[in-house]
Every structure is written in structure tokens, then in C-alpha cells.
Write a protein that holds these residues in place. Structure first.
Motif, PDB file in Angstrom:
ATOM      1  N   ASP A 220     -27.649   0.509 -14.252  1.00 18.86           N
ATOM      2  CA  ASP A 220     -28.700   1.353 -15.448  1.00 18.86           C
ATOM      3  C   ASP A 220     -26.980   2.824 -14.485  1.00 18.86           C
ATOM      4  O   ASP A 220     -26.982   2.611 -13.570  1.00 18.86           O
ATOM      5  CB  ASP A 220     -29.508   2.765 -14.312  1.00 18.86           C
ATOM      6  N   PRO A 221     -26.398   3.704 -15.577  1.00 20.03           N
ATOM      7  CA  PRO A 221     -24.581   4.543 -15.008  1.00 20.03           C
ATOM      8  C   PRO A 221     -25.854   5.608 -14.416  1.00 20.03           C
ATOM      9  O   PRO A 221     -24.322   6.339 -13.663  1.00 20.03           O
ATOM     10  CB  PRO A 221     -24.504   4.181 -16.484  1.00 20.03           C
ATOM     11  N   ASP A 222     -26.790   5.524 -13.930  1.00 20.29           N
ATOM     12  CA  ASP A 222     -27.415   7.161 -13.447  1.00 20.29           C
ATOM     13  C   ASP A 222     -26.463   7.094 -12.349  1.00 20.29           C
ATOM     14  O   ASP A 222     -26.531   5.964 -11.406  1.00 20.29           O
ATOM     15  CB  ASP A 222     -29.248   6.732 -13.326  1.00 20.29           C
ATOM     16  N   ALA A 223     -25.813   8.064 -11.676  1.00 24.85           N
ATOM     17  CA  ALA A 223     -25.353   8.526 -10.097  1.00 24.85           C
ATOM     18  C   ALA A 223     -26.369   8.289  -9.477  1.00 24.85           C
ATOM     19  O   ALA A 223     -26.290   7.635  -8.250  1.00 24.85           O
ATOM     20  CB  ALA A 223     -24.705   9.505 -10.612  1.00 24.85           C
ATOM     21  N   GLY A 224     -27.252   8.895  -9.098  1.00 27.80           N
ATOM     22  CA  GLY A 224     -28.586   8.079  -8.475  1.00 27.80           C
ATOM     23  C   GLY A 224     -28.701   6.840  -8.036  1.00 27.80           C
ATOM     24  O   GLY A 224     -28.881   6.698  -6.719  1.00 27.80           O
ATOM     25  N   VAL A 225     -28.905   6.494  -8.575  1.00 32.29           N
ATOM     26  CA  VAL A 225     -29.454   4.888  -8.813  1.00 32.29           C
ATOM     27  C   VAL A 225     -27.862   4.132  -9.117  1.00 32.29           C
ATOM     28  O   VAL A 225     -28.195   2.944  -7.723  1.00 32.29           O
ATOM     29  CB  VAL A 225     -29.704   4.043 -10.889  1.00 32.29           C
ATOM     30  N   THR A 276     -46.762  16.814  -5.695  1.00 30.80           N
ATOM     31  CA  THR A 276     -44.575  16.330  -6.057  1.00 30.80           C
ATOM     32  C   THR A 276     -43.829  16.493  -7.258  1.00 30.80           C
ATOM     33  O   THR A 276     -44.645  16.347  -8.330  1.00 30.80           O
ATOM     34  CB  THR A 276     -44.517  14.673  -5.374  1.00 30.80           C
ATOM     35  N   GLU A 277     -42.700  16.692  -6.998  1.00 27.23           N
ATOM     36  CA  GLU A 277     -41.819  16.632  -7.957  1.00 27.23           C
ATOM     37  C   GLU A 277     -40.683  16.643  -7.670  1.00 27.23           C
ATOM     38  O   GLU A 277     -39.905  16.886  -6.865  1.00 27.23           O
ATOM     39  CB  GLU A 277     -41.119  18.158  -9.154  1.00 27.23           C
ATOM     40  N   TYR A 278     -40.623  14.906  -8.209  1.00 24.29           N
ATOM     41  CA  TYR A 278     -39.216  14.334  -7.120  1.00 24.29           C
ATOM     42  C   TYR A 278     -38.224  12.842  -8.191  1.00 24.29           C
ATOM     43  O   TYR A 278     -39.171  12.245  -9.108  1.00 24.29           O
ATOM     44  CB  TYR A 278     -39.595  13.425  -5.912  1.00 24.29           C
ATOM     45  N   LYS A 279     -36.921  12.803  -8.147  1.00 25.09           N
ATOM     46  CA  LYS A 279     -36.396  12.543  -9.460  1.00 25.09           C
ATOM     47  C   LYS A 279     -35.874  11.490  -8.338  1.00 25.09           C
ATOM     48  O   LYS A 279     -34.961  11.768  -7.812  1.00 25.09           O
ATOM     49  CB  LYS A 279     -34.762  13.336  -9.674  1.00 25.09           C
ATOM     50  N   GLY A 280     -36.070  10.289  -8.448  1.00 26.67           N
ATOM     51  CA  GLY A 280     -35.637   9.023  -8.007  1.00 26.67           C
ATOM     52  C   GLY A 280     -35.253   8.164  -8.856  1.00 26.67           C
ATOM     53  O   GLY A 280     -34.722   8.149  -9.236  1.00 26.67           O
ATOM     54  N   VAL A 281     -35.040   6.891  -7.918  1.00 21.21           N
ATOM     55  CA  VAL A 281     -34.095   5.918  -8.321  1.00 21.21           C
ATOM     56  C   VAL A 281     -34.731   5.616  -9.709  1.00 21.21           C
ATOM     57  O   VAL A 281     -34.471   4.823 -10.602  1.00 21.21           O
ATOM     58  CB  VAL A 281     -33.466   4.562  -7.358  1.00 21.21           C
ATOM     59  N   THR A 282     -36.044   5.019  -9.341  1.00 21.65           N
ATOM     60  CA  THR A 282     -37.079   4.451 -10.169  1.00 21.65           C
ATOM     61  C   THR A 282     -37.307   5.320 -11.507  1.00 21.65           C
ATOM     62  O   THR A 282     -38.492   4.898 -11.913  1.00 21.65           O
ATOM     63  CB  THR A 282     -38.212   3.817 -10.101  1.00 21.65           C
ATOM     64  N   GLY A 283     -36.987   6.861 -11.747  1.00 30.03           N
ATOM     65  CA  GLY A 283     -37.342   8.242 -11.997  1.00 30.03           C
ATOM     66  C   GLY A 283     -38.308   8.950 -11.939  1.00 30.03           C
ATOM     67  O   GLY A 283     -37.779   8.827 -10.410  1.00 30.03           O
ATOM     68  N   ASN A 284     -38.554   9.850 -12.776  1.00 33.47           N
ATOM     69  CA  ASN A 284     -39.181  11.425 -12.391  1.00 33.47           C
ATOM     70  C   ASN A 284     -40.540  10.430 -12.083  1.00 33.47           C
ATOM     71  O   ASN A 284     -41.831  10.145 -12.549  1.00 33.47           O
ATOM     72  CB  ASN A 284     -38.900  12.039 -13.527  1.00 33.47           C
ATOM     73  N   ILE A 285     -40.460  11.154 -10.912  1.00 31.96           N
ATOM     74  CA  ILE A 285     -41.872  11.337  -9.961  1.00 31.96           C
ATOM     75  C   ILE A 285     -43.118  12.460  -9.549  1.00 31.96           C
ATOM     76  O   ILE A 285     -42.698  12.975  -9.531  1.00 31.96           O
ATOM     77  CB  ILE A 285     -42.044  10.439  -8.722  1.00 31.96           C
TER      78      ILE A 285
END
Length: 317
Positions: A220-225, A276-285
Motif C-alpha cells: 500500500d503506497p499510503d505514507a502512514g502504512v 474514537t475517530e482515528y486514521k490508522g495503518v489498517t484504515g479509518n477506525i
């Protein structure tokens, strides 16, 4: 902790190995609560052990958040229990959507583990979604946990000749079955679920070209990932699997909730988790009223040249 912890207080992690055993999980839960006096718990890892402790956590109003237990019942009538991974029904429907819309399958043969609630539940959801679409389940064949020879079952699949094979089990069993699929010359594409994660380490040539749904993709090219993967590799000298990514997200979701609560009161932490509203490695949580993640991306992976190839991300309505 290197960044100051929570309000200047360092987080202390008390860690035990449940060994995937329900009784061990209960004993450890009691030890964490009574001796270690923890303010919240991350765990269990698999659904069976999490189900064994969920009623205890509910009775104690203990904030409990699992990274990886996918069985639907984990959050049933358990207001203090949350999960960061998606549920079995959610990924079962995603696997069916992949099979039907991306792969164009009109028929499927299913092999599943009759002794595992995870495998049974995924089979039920997937087969229902397939049949609801007016398509054909040619085989729904179960095997016991300790089975090692799948030739008889695969012969039945070979004779019915479905477009694809659905195999909802964990990577070690998947490796053994796909080895026999290759040896018998079955040319169907095989579709799997998150339990496949890491199967390519020992069985890359056996799962080449096959697909599975997962929580994130290492390509996944996402910077956080990519930042997470780089940090993990630097620390552990190996690539992270989905359990590592989910664990990482879970730790941040919980610490952010404790920060938002402003104290370690159980109900305050539970209320903060609910918001909770959190953008994580595995997606929006974000959590629904059950404590499950809602509208979370599911990553579709194909094994190419022994590596995970990101095909697409989908959301099941």
C-alpha cells in the motif's frame, strides 16, 4: 513514552501469553485485574479466548479492546468490549464480493474447518452471499482440525469443477491444502481470508496468483502504512503481518482514549473509546454501538512472485 506518555505519566505494559487457550486467558485476565491492577486490556488475540473473557470484562466494566478477534459474538451485549479488526461476517461478504465482482465467478467449491468457529462462520456468510446473488455453491466440504489428507475432498471439488475455491482457514492449514491442490492439478483460483496472512513465507509457490482479503497490504503506497512498515523493519528486522499492524493501531486507539478521558476511570475510557475517530495503518477506525469498527476498508491482496500485491480496497455496505 518517549514523547512524554500520557499527561507526563509513562505507560506500563503488562504482558502475558495466553497460548491461545481459553482457561489460560481467564486466569490471565483475573491476574491482570486483581494483581496487576491494569486500567484497560488489549486482547485476546483469537476469538475463542476473547469470548472466554468478554463476560468477565463486561461484569467488571473493564475497557477491553481486541486487535484481532473477528467472531461476531465478541461484542454481543458487552458495552466495555471493542475491536479494531473487522468482523467475520464483514470479511466473508467482502470475499464473496471479490469472487463475484472482481473474479467473475459463477460457481464455487468451499473447504472449511468444522472444528473452528472462525472457519465455520466465514463459510456460512460467504455461501449465503453467493447464493443470494443467484450463483452456485457446488461443494461445501468440511474437515476436522487435525486432518492432513484432503485428496478425497479435493477429488469431489475436481469433479464438480467450480470456477473458484473458497478456503477460509489459517495459513498453516491453507499451505497444506494448496500444496495438495497444486499436486492434483486443480487450476481454479483460490480465495481466502485474513487467516492467510504470512502464508507466502512457507508456501509462496503454492499460493501464487491466489487472492485473499486482509486488513492491510505491505505494498500500500499510503505514507502512514509505509512509515509503520519502515519502523517495524528497523526494530524487528522483519516485515510486519496484519496482526502487527492491528496491534499497533489498537495501542494508539487505547492510549488516545485514555488521553481524551483525562483519567483512568473505566467508564471515562469506555466513553472515549466509543467516540474514537482515528486514521490508522489498517484504515479509518470508528466504533458503532456494538463496539465494532464500521465502514472500514478491506484490502484485497493477490500473491504475485511470492509477495503481497494490493489489488483494491473495498467497503461492504
Amino acid at each position: 513514552n518517549a514523547n512524554g506518555g500520557i499527561d507526563g505519566k509513562e505507560i506500563e505494559i503488562v504482558e502475558y501469553d495466553t497460548k491461545g487457550d481459553k482457561t489460560e486467558a481467564i486466569n490471565i485476565y483475573n491476574r491482570l485485574r486483581d494483581q496487576d491492577e491494569v486500567v484497560a486490556i488489549i486482547g485476546g488475540v483469537i476469538s475463542g479466548e476473547t469470548l472466554a473473557i468478554k463476560d468477565l470484562a463486561t461484569a467488571d466494566n473493564m475497557p477491553l479492546i481486541t486487535a484481532t478477534a473477528t467472531a461476531l459474538e465478541v461484542t454481543d451485549n458487552a458495552p466495555s468490549v471493542f475491536r479494531v479488526c473487522y468482523t467475520d461476517p464483514y470479511q466473508g461478504e467482502a470475499a464473496a464480493k471479490l469472487s463475484i465482482e472482481t473474479l467473475g465467478a459463477k460457481s464455487v467449491g468451499i473447504l472449511y474447518n468444522t472444528d473452528d468457529a472462525y472457519s465455520v462462520g466465514l463459510t456460512e456468510v460467504y455461501s449465503k452471499a453467493f447464493e443470494d446473488a443467484g450463483l452456485k455453491v457446488t461443494n461445501k466440504l468440511g474437515y476436522p482440525k487435525g486432518e492432513g489428507n484432503f485428496s478425497a475432498l479435493l477429488t469431489q471439488v475436481q469433479e464438480s469443477n467450480p470456477d473458484i475455491i473458497f478456503l477460509p482457514d489459517y495459513y498453516d492449514k491453507v499451505g497444506k491444502i494448496t500444496t495438495q491442490i497444486r499436486n492434483m492439478g486443480l487450476d481454479q483460483v483460490v480465495v481466502g481470508v485474513d487467516g492467510w496472512d504470512s502464508v507466502e513465507k512457507d508456501y509462496a509457490d503454492k499460493v501464487e496468483g491466489y487472492y485473499f482479503v486482509n486488513h492491510f497490504a505491505k505494498t500500500d503506497p499510503d505514507a502512514g502504512v509505509q512509515r509503520f512498515i519502515s519502523g517495524y523493519q528497523s526494530k524487528y528486522n522483519s516485515e510486519p503481518n496484519s496482526f502487527a499492524a492491528l496491534g499497533y493501531d489498537t495501542a494508539y486507539v487505547l492510549t488516545n482514549a485514555i488521553k481524551a478521558a483525562g483519567n483512568t476511570d473505566s467508564q471515562a475510557i469506555i466513553d472515549a473509546l466509543s467516540a474514537t475517530e482515528y486514521k490508522g495503518v489498517t484504515g479509518n477506525i470508528r466504533f458503532d454501538d456494538r463496539g465494532d469498527v464500521s465502514q472500514k476498508d478491506i484490502t484485497i491482496i493477490q500473491i504475485k512472485d511470492g509477495k503481497h500485491e494490493l489489488v483494491e480496497k473495498i467497503i461492504v455496505e
